[in-house]
Scaffold this motif. Sequence first.
Motif, PDB file in Angstrom:
ATOM      1  N   MET A  46       0.823  -1.205   0.000  1.00 57.15           N
ATOM      2  CA  MET A  46       0.000   0.000   0.000  1.00 57.15           C
ATOM      3  C   MET A  46       0.857   1.255   0.000  1.00 57.15           C
ATOM      4  O   MET A  46       0.545   2.237  -0.682  1.00 57.15           O
ATOM      5  CB  MET A  46      -0.957   0.001   1.196  1.00 57.15           C
ATOM      6  CG  MET A  46      -1.891   1.203   1.226  1.00 57.15           C
ATOM      7  SD  MET A  46      -3.218   1.093   2.463  1.00 57.15           S
ATOM      8  CE  MET A  46      -4.355  -0.035   1.647  1.00 57.15           C
ATOM      9  N   LEU A  47       1.945   1.240   0.736  1.00 58.53           N
ATOM     10  CA  LEU A  47       2.848   2.390   0.747  1.00 58.53           C
ATOM     11  C   LEU A  47       3.393   2.644  -0.649  1.00 58.53           C
ATOM     12  O   LEU A  47       3.335   3.767  -1.173  1.00 58.53           O
ATOM     13  CB  LEU A  47       3.989   2.144   1.735  1.00 58.53           C
ATOM     14  CG  LEU A  47       5.083   3.210   1.812  1.00 58.53           C
ATOM     15  CD1 LEU A  47       4.522   4.542   2.296  1.00 58.53           C
ATOM     16  CD2 LEU A  47       6.225   2.751   2.727  1.00 58.53           C
ATOM     17  N   LEU A  48       3.937   1.622  -1.284  1.00 56.78           N
ATOM     18  CA  LEU A  48       4.535   1.763  -2.608  1.00 56.78           C
ATOM     19  C   LEU A  48       3.553   2.327  -3.620  1.00 56.78           C
ATOM     20  O   LEU A  48       3.897   3.193  -4.429  1.00 56.78           O
ATOM     21  CB  LEU A  48       5.055   0.401  -3.085  1.00 56.78           C
ATOM     22  CG  LEU A  48       5.617   0.352  -4.506  1.00 56.78           C
ATOM     23  CD1 LEU A  48       6.927   1.125  -4.590  1.00 56.78           C
ATOM     24  CD2 LEU A  48       5.808  -1.090  -4.959  1.00 56.78           C
ATOM     25  N   LEU A  49       2.313   1.855  -3.566  1.00 60.17           N
ATOM     26  CA  LEU A  49       1.344   2.183  -4.609  1.00 60.17           C
ATOM     27  C   LEU A  49       0.486   3.395  -4.298  1.00 60.17           C
ATOM     28  O   LEU A  49      -0.396   3.746  -5.082  1.00 60.17           O
ATOM     29  CB  LEU A  49       0.461   0.961  -4.888  1.00 60.17           C
ATOM     30  CG  LEU A  49       1.224  -0.258  -5.421  1.00 60.17           C
ATOM     31  CD1 LEU A  49       0.289  -1.431  -5.633  1.00 60.17           C
ATOM     32  CD2 LEU A  49       1.966   0.074  -6.701  1.00 60.17           C
ATOM     33  N   THR A  50       0.753   4.064  -3.174  1.00 62.21           N
ATOM     34  CA  THR A  50      -0.009   5.277  -2.856  1.00 62.21           C
ATOM     35  C   THR A  50       0.870   6.496  -2.636  1.00 62.21           C
ATOM     36  O   THR A  50       0.352   7.613  -2.541  1.00 62.21           O
ATOM     37  CB  THR A  50      -0.896   5.072  -1.614  1.00 62.21           C
ATOM     38  OG1 THR A  50      -0.075   4.727  -0.489  1.00 62.21           O
ATOM     39  CG2 THR A  50      -1.942   3.998  -1.843  1.00 62.21           C
ATOM     40  N   LEU A  51       2.190   6.335  -2.545  1.00 68.45           N
ATOM     41  CA  LEU A  51       3.077   7.491  -2.488  1.00 68.45           C
ATOM     42  C   LEU A  51       3.043   8.258  -3.804  1.00 68.45           C
ATOM     43  O   LEU A  51       2.693   7.702  -4.860  1.00 68.45           O
ATOM     44  CB  LEU A  51       4.509   7.049  -2.198  1.00 68.45           C
ATOM     45  CG  LEU A  51       4.836   6.644  -0.762  1.00 68.45           C
ATOM     46  CD1 LEU A  51       6.184   5.948  -0.702  1.00 68.45           C
ATOM     47  CD2 LEU A  51       4.805   7.849   0.175  1.00 68.45           C
TER      48      LEU A  51
END
Length: 524
Positions: free
Chosen positions: A335-340
């Motif tokens: 989720m971090l990778l794809l929402t930054l």
Amino acid sequence: MIYQIYPRSFQDSDADGVGDLAGIELRLDYLAGLGIDAIWLSPIYPSPMADFGYDVADFCGIDAMFGDLAGFDRLLAAVHNRGLRLLLDFVPNHSSDQHPWFVESRGSRDNPKRDWYIWRDPAPDGGPPNNWISDFGGSSWEWDETTGQYYLHAFLASQPDLNWRKPELREAMVTVLRFWLDRGVDGFRIDVLWHIIKAEGLPDNPINTHWTPDCTQRDRLVQVYSTDQPEAHAISAEFRALADRYGDRVLIGEICLPNDRHARWYGTPDRLQVHLPFNFQLIENAWDAASLRRMIAAYEASLPAFGWPNWVIGSHDAPRIAARIGETQARVAAMLLLTLRGTPTMYQGDEIGIGEVKISPDRVRDPQDLRQPGLGIGRDRSRTPIPWNASAYAGFSTVEPWLPLNEDWRERNFEIQDRDSNSLLSLYRSLLALRRSHDALAIGDFKLVDAAEDVLAYQRRHAGECLLIALNLSDAMRTLMLPTDTCVEEVLASTLPPSTWALRPLDAALAPNEGLLLRLKEKH
């Protein structure tokens, strides 16, 4: 979204235990269905494979292990037919010692290609010309008995460094780029770009006073004169000018430097360099909310106004994300990778949570590990074959693969996770679909916001839409803190299985190891 493929380990189509281009073509429907935009292939050029393709013997060909140029053209057309892009790995710092250029160069001191590589006389004591250490350990210099000089190699002795101060070499390598761009390739990931040129005079590198024996030999020195030289930026700008002449192309630079030096590789508005200097800080950073917040803020602040960020969380060189932080936090990392804010890059197999893969001593293939054993730096563990299903050899091949599979391949494979709506693969697909359907995620503004202990939180905004991402990096319940005068309009995604959050109150706390993607609205 860029998806890195390590071709040796993606799909074998000809029963030799090694992946190939035809195998990649067989799996393109999977990649298109995942929701990615571009595929980046690690090297597929002819090579003795001393460093598994990063020792290139012909920059304009395809190694027979992977196929041929006709097969590459078929793959490229098939990629484009699915609306995807294809990027190649360009290796400008060095070649194989079997490349015809180097064969000529070492033939004699007066050979026309002698200066296409970096040759020097011995030091007064007969030893290497300076103290530089190879990234793979040992001296960066190799003695050549025939011509009585040393040649420079930043990596293996079989990977001599090219001399980018030689105009003829420079033009020859630019011709390589034209060859592939003319063929229709959509761009390049440029290997060790910050190594590409060395300081005039090749002075000794300073001693690293913080070095300890559990570090690599390379780190005994600070690479002041062997990397990141000012002249390299002109070469990078030349690459960019060429790519821009072909229209919609992208250049990604492998650059491992502190933020202030890293940001320089974007160039300036009137002299642009690579589109994306690769940002590896999610791989290197401690996995806790406070340090991640500091790192993200510092990286965002370092970018030039015209610079677009990017994030990498796995690669063929780094331990797998699930091995580093565990499977539950690997979902949070997704989720971090794809929402930054910025372009994300993921590595094959991370979307099913492949974790630590034990490589027995007799199966180790990585030259870096073989040269410096005991440091835990082996890269084989990230290069193991992809488990597609529970059939023999995991559907990767019909024979024993070149590296062992992950031990849990019968339970952890793509076919099983494809059928499970609660799987990590399903989470990746849903997050990638949200990136496509919400401009706030794709191109929106970014702002870090206050959060409870162990929680990393930030907002993404665009055209009136406000999204909140809250990531619990602990295994305990944590308070969900909403920005003042807002409430939750919709839960768009959770890293937990849908059955556990679909009916939850919209202002509920964060569960242990949970990431939430929320649409907010203002209170009236």
